[in-house]
Motif scaffolding. Structure first.
Motif, PDB file in Angstrom:
ATOM      1  N   ASN A  57     -91.986 -50.124  73.120  1.00  0.00           N
ATOM      2  CA  ASN A  57     -91.572 -50.428  74.485  1.00  0.00           C
ATOM      3  C   ASN A  57     -92.694 -50.785  75.441  1.00  0.00           C
ATOM      4  N   LEU A  58     -93.948 -50.503  75.068  1.00  0.00           N
ATOM      5  CA  LEU A  58     -95.040 -50.836  75.974  1.00  0.00           C
ATOM      6  C   LEU A  58     -96.072 -51.735  75.309  1.00  0.00           C
ATOM      7  N   TYR A  59     -96.581 -51.307  74.170  1.00  0.00           N
ATOM      8  CA  TYR A  59     -97.649 -52.071  73.519  1.00  0.00           C
ATOM      9  C   TYR A  59     -97.216 -53.502  73.223  1.00  0.00           C
ATOM     10  N   ARG A  60     -95.985 -53.668  72.727  1.00  0.00           N
ATOM     11  CA  ARG A  60     -95.521 -55.013  72.386  1.00  0.00           C
ATOM     12  C   ARG A  60     -95.409 -55.894  73.629  1.00  0.00           C
ATOM     13  N   ARG A  61     -95.086 -55.307  74.762  1.00  0.00           N
ATOM     14  CA  ARG A  61     -94.902 -56.093  75.982  1.00  0.00           C
ATOM     15  C   ARG A  61     -96.235 -56.591  76.542  1.00  0.00           C
ATOM     16  N   VAL A  62     -97.321 -55.913  76.200  1.00  0.00           N
ATOM     17  CA  VAL A  62     -98.625 -56.315  76.751  1.00  0.00           C
ATOM     18  C   VAL A  62     -99.568 -56.739  75.621  1.00  0.00           C
ATOM     19  N   ARG A  63     -98.972 -57.202  74.528  1.00  0.00           N
ATOM     20  CA  ARG A  63     -99.777 -57.499  73.353  1.00  0.00           C
ATOM     21  C   ARG A  63    -100.751 -58.649  73.598  1.00  0.00           C
ATOM     22  N   ASP A  64    -100.480 -59.475  74.612  1.00  0.00           N
ATOM     23  CA  ASP A  64    -101.397 -60.567  74.884  1.00  0.00           C
ATOM     24  C   ASP A  64    -102.750 -60.056  75.380  1.00  0.00           C
ATOM     25  N   CYS A  65    -102.848 -58.765  75.685  1.00  0.00           N
ATOM     26  CA  CYS A  65    -104.130 -58.177  76.088  1.00  0.00           C
ATOM     27  C   CYS A  65    -104.979 -57.788  74.883  1.00  0.00           C
ATOM     28  N   TRP A  66    -104.390 -57.804  73.687  1.00  0.00           N
ATOM     29  CA  TRP A  66    -105.110 -57.445  72.470  1.00  0.00           C
ATOM     30  C   TRP A  66    -104.992 -58.592  71.456  1.00  0.00           C
ATOM     31  N   ASN A  67    -105.728 -58.449  70.384  1.00  0.00           N
ATOM     32  CA  ASN A  67    -105.621 -59.406  69.265  1.00  0.00           C
ATOM     33  C   ASN A  67    -105.841 -60.853  69.690  1.00  0.00           C
ATOM     34  N   ARG A  68    -106.725 -61.053  70.647  1.00  0.00           N
ATOM     35  CA  ARG A  68    -106.982 -62.421  71.091  1.00  0.00           C
ATOM     36  C   ARG A  68    -107.904 -63.122  70.098  1.00  0.00           C
ATOM     37  N   PRO A  69    -107.447 -64.202  69.488  1.00  0.00           N
ATOM     38  CA  PRO A  69    -108.286 -64.865  68.474  1.00  0.00           C
ATOM     39  C   PRO A  69    -109.411 -65.675  69.117  1.00  0.00           C
ATOM     40  N   ILE A  70    -110.622 -65.513  68.597  1.00  0.00           N
ATOM     41  CA  ILE A  70    -111.750 -66.294  69.086  1.00  0.00           C
ATOM     42  C   ILE A  70    -112.006 -67.460  68.132  1.00  0.00           C
ATOM     43  N   CYS A  71    -112.621 -68.493  68.660  1.00  0.00           N
ATOM     44  CA  CYS A  71    -112.878 -69.689  67.833  1.00  0.00           C
ATOM     45  C   CYS A  71    -114.324 -70.141  68.016  1.00  0.00           C
ATOM     46  N   SER A  72    -115.214 -69.165  68.093  1.00  0.00           N
ATOM     47  CA  SER A  72    -116.647 -69.458  68.182  1.00  0.00           C
ATOM     48  C   SER A  72    -117.403 -68.197  67.781  1.00  0.00           C
ATOM     49  N   ALA A  73    -118.714 -68.286  67.745  1.00  0.00           N
ATOM     50  CA  ALA A  73    -119.520 -67.088  67.485  1.00  0.00           C
ATOM     51  C   ALA A  73    -119.374 -66.123  68.656  1.00  0.00           C
ATOM     52  N   PRO A  74    -119.375 -64.795  68.397  1.00  0.00           N
ATOM     53  CA  PRO A  74    -119.201 -63.813  69.481  1.00  0.00           C
ATOM     54  C   PRO A  74    -120.477 -63.614  70.290  1.00  0.00           C
ATOM     55  N   ALA A  75    -121.001 -64.683  70.869  1.00  0.00           N
ATOM     56  CA  ALA A  75    -122.229 -64.619  71.657  1.00  0.00           C
ATOM     57  C   ALA A  75    -121.905 -64.199  73.091  1.00  0.00           C
TER      58      ALA A  75
ATOM     59  N   ALA B  71    -102.869 -55.605  83.987  1.00  0.00           N
ATOM     60  CA  ALA B  71    -103.259 -56.506  85.067  1.00  0.00           C
ATOM     61  C   ALA B  71    -104.762 -56.775  85.051  1.00  0.00           C
ATOM     62  N   PHE B  72    -105.555 -55.746  84.776  1.00  0.00           N
ATOM     63  CA  PHE B  72    -107.010 -55.925  84.757  1.00  0.00           C
ATOM     64  C   PHE B  72    -107.412 -56.918  83.668  1.00  0.00           C
ATOM     65  N   SER B  73    -106.839 -56.756  82.482  1.00  0.00           N
ATOM     66  CA  SER B  73    -107.175 -57.640  81.375  1.00  0.00           C
ATOM     67  C   SER B  73    -106.809 -59.085  81.688  1.00  0.00           C
ATOM     68  N   ARG B  74    -105.597 -59.297  82.210  1.00  0.00           N
ATOM     69  CA  ARG B  74    -105.129 -60.659  82.467  1.00  0.00           C
ATOM     70  C   ARG B  74    -105.878 -61.307  83.628  1.00  0.00           C
ATOM     71  N   GLU B  75    -106.146 -60.537  84.684  1.00  0.00           N
ATOM     72  CA  GLU B  75    -106.844 -61.101  85.838  1.00  0.00           C
ATOM     73  C   GLU B  75    -108.289 -61.453  85.491  1.00  0.00           C
ATOM     74  N   CYS B  76    -108.941 -60.597  84.700  1.00  0.00           N
ATOM     75  CA  CYS B  76    -110.308 -60.912  84.280  1.00  0.00           C
ATOM     76  C   CYS B  76    -110.338 -62.169  83.414  1.00  0.00           C
ATOM     77  N   LEU B  77    -109.386 -62.264  82.476  1.00  0.00           N
ATOM     78  CA  LEU B  77    -109.358 -63.426  81.588  1.00  0.00           C
ATOM     79  C   LEU B  77    -109.116 -64.712  82.370  1.00  0.00           C
ATOM     80  N   SER B  78    -108.259 -64.661  83.362  1.00  0.00           N
ATOM     81  CA  SER B  78    -107.975 -65.860  84.156  1.00  0.00           C
ATOM     82  C   SER B  78    -109.193 -66.330  84.941  1.00  0.00           C
ATOM     83  N   ARG B  79    -110.156 -65.428  85.146  1.00  0.00           N
ATOM     84  CA  ARG B  79    -111.377 -65.771  85.878  1.00  0.00           C
ATOM     85  C   ARG B  79    -112.554 -66.042  84.941  1.00  0.00           C
ATOM     86  N   GLY B  80    -112.314 -65.985  83.633  1.00  0.00           N
ATOM     87  CA  GLY B  80    -113.367 -66.307  82.679  1.00  0.00           C
ATOM     88  C   GLY B  80    -114.147 -65.131  82.158  1.00  0.00           C
TER      89      GLY B  80
END
Length: 513
Positions: free
Chosen positions: A65-83, A420-429
């Motif tokens: 009921n909670l983790y699935r609803r905010v899953r976009d805050c986790w498991n974000r796939p990267i497509c470059s070196a983790p620099a 909200a913190f995760s999404r707002e930070c991501l939207s700002r880079g």
């Protein structure tokens, strides 16, 4: 170490937030039960008569009921070196996290979530060239265990260099860091032994302790009074029912705790172990390479002798930019593990590619290349950690952990603000990690920043500006304490005083002056 009690009003509001989530969760479960709400997932069939449901814990309810609803805050796939700056694959969900669709675009973000402490997970450098040569010579996989035909000369070279690096008699390496704990603790203790484990130890240590069959008792995090009380009680009472003496008492701690950012009080642990004739198992997954004037972990940080620690464990997945783990100690201990460890006997060996990467980066840290690159990275990580913490403290955030730890937890508390913190930070880079229950206590959800030597001053300032903006937006500046450092120059001065005694040449400090 920095620790501030949760403000009472914030704690109350956090509990209310979870209460509301639970009420709505039960309401939605009721709707699902009567097929009034679609459930896009594999469901457990209705149990037969006399059987109980397989999934009935609170964690399952929470995940559903909670983790699935905010899953976009986790498991974000990267497509470059983790620099320091990396790219994320842009994706979106239209069904509250059950499925994702990719836009084909990439997001360039500041990376504050990778364990790339010394910046070795980069795509260029002499160590990358050497690893590429190892691929051409040995291939990508060994395809066998160490006790069969899975050992190559690079494994022997790595273990010899690692023993020198750790200042121990002998070492043994493994292909997986998690298995280094979970599969080796059962080879060291068994029924009739006692494990005293810090309450915040990693899941791999918890699993290994349970698999061993030994009795496990928990002591409060970094609390030497509680640990001594349990040691004294164990010696006085012995084993339950029989009251026989314990065969072995093993104290299990971590060097740097990955969720708290705290550093183990190793000198006191060693003193208690000697006093009560106990053994020490030290997990340095997050501290080896990342703390200490020479980057050699918490024994280096505290100035303790590594020979006072019976089992030195660590991983290569963080500071070395590779995979696998190790155990170091006396030769008799390592000889025992070579024959008894399941992760050595049955698991596939570390790839030669990874072994060469570790050898190359370890030689850099030890300054065997003669260019001061290793000491410079260690010093830069230490400065970055202190600077980042000082700035966050000054902004008014509640920060946990030791001032010299590269792991910086920022307390968010309320479950809605975690998302909200995760999404707002991501939207700002800014890409970072947010953590909540059950990985943390239910009212201590947090964002966890991981500093790296790959970060420069301008990158950190950009990240701090984003965090400051989002902190004002979400009203998460809960701290009532005065910041410990009054200015950036004072932070610089404290760093230079601490590290100038240990750096090989004055050129290492040029970046900071």
């Amino acid at each position: 170490e920095s620790f501030e009690e949760t403000p009472l009003l914030v704690a109350i509001l956090t509990y209310i937030g979870y209460a509301i989530l639970i009420i709505f969760g039960h309401a939605r479960d009721f709707l699902r039960k009567w097929n009034l709400e679609p459930v896009p997932r594999a469901q457990e069939p209705k149990p037969e008569k006399g059987w109980v449901p397989l999934y009935q814990s609170f964690e399952s309810f929470y995940t559903r009921n909670l983790y699935r609803r905010v899953r976009d805050c986790w498991n974000r796939p990267i497509c470059s070196a983790p620099a320091a700056i990396f790219k994320l694959m842009e994706r979106y969900t239209s069904d509250q996290g059950w499925t994702f669709k990719y836009t084909g675009r990439e997001l360039e973000c500041i990376n504050m979530g990778s364990y790339n402490y010394l910046g070795f997970a980069q795509p260029t450098g002499s160590f990358i060239d050497q690893s590429e040569e190892a691929v051409h010579r040995y291939g990508l996989g060994v395809c066998s265990s160490r006790l069969e035909i899975g050992s190559v000369d690079l494994h022997m070279e790595l273990e010899s260099l690692l023993a020198e690096f750790l200042e121990v008699d002998s070492t043994l390496t493994f292909g997986m860091g998690f298995a280094t704990n979970s599969m080796n603790i059962p080879a060291l203790v068994s029924k009739g032994c006692l494990i005293l484990s810090d309450e915040l130890n990693h899941a791999s240590l918890v699993l290994g302790s349970r698999l061993s069959g030994a009795t496990v008792r928990i002591f409060k995090h970094n609390d030497m009074v509680d640990l001594e009380c349990k040691l004294r009680d164990a010696l006085f009472h012995g084993q339950p029912r029989t009251f026989r003496p314990w065969k072995k008492i093993l104290i299990i701690v971590e060097g740097v705790y990955s969720m708290e950012g705290s550093i183990v009080r190793l000198p006191e642990i060693i003193a208690l172990a000697k006093k009560y004739k106990a053994y020490i198992y030290l997990d340095e997954a997050h501290s080896i390479g990342a703390v200490g004037p020479r980057g050699r972990g918490v024994t280096d940080y505290w100035g303790c002798s590594p020979r006072d620690v019976d089992i030195m464990m660590g991983t290569f997945t963080k500071s070395f930019g590779a995979v696998g783990g190790y155990i170091g100690g006396k030769k008799s201990l390592i000889d025992h593990l070579r024959l008894r460890s399941h992760s050595c006997t049955y698991a596939v060996s570390m790839p030669a590619l990874a072994a060469q990467q570790i050898i190359s980066t370890m030689r850099i840290i030890m300054n065997k290349t003669g260019d001061d690159d290793g000491p410079r990275r260690v010093a830069k990580l230490a400065w970055n950690s202190r600077y980042f913490r000082a700035r966050l403290n000054k902004m008014g955030f509640i920060i946990y952990g030791n001032v010299n730890s590269p792991v910086v937890p920022l307390l968010l508390f309320c479950p809605a603000k975690v998302t909200a913190f995760s999404r707002e930070c991501l939207s700002r880079g800014l890409a970072t990690v947010v953590v909540g229950f059950p990985a943390t206590p239910i009212i201590e959800a947090r964002a966890r920043f991981c500093l790296s030597a790959a970060h420069n001053r301008s990158t950190l300032d950009r990240a701090l500006a984003i965090i400051d903006e989002v902190g004002d937006l979400l009203r998460i500046k809960y701290s009532t304490k005065q910041p410990p450092l009054s200015s950036h120059s004072e932070c610089d001065l404290q760093f230079i005083k601490r590290f100038s005694k240990h750096i090989y040449t004055s050129n290492v400090l040029e970046h900071f002056l």
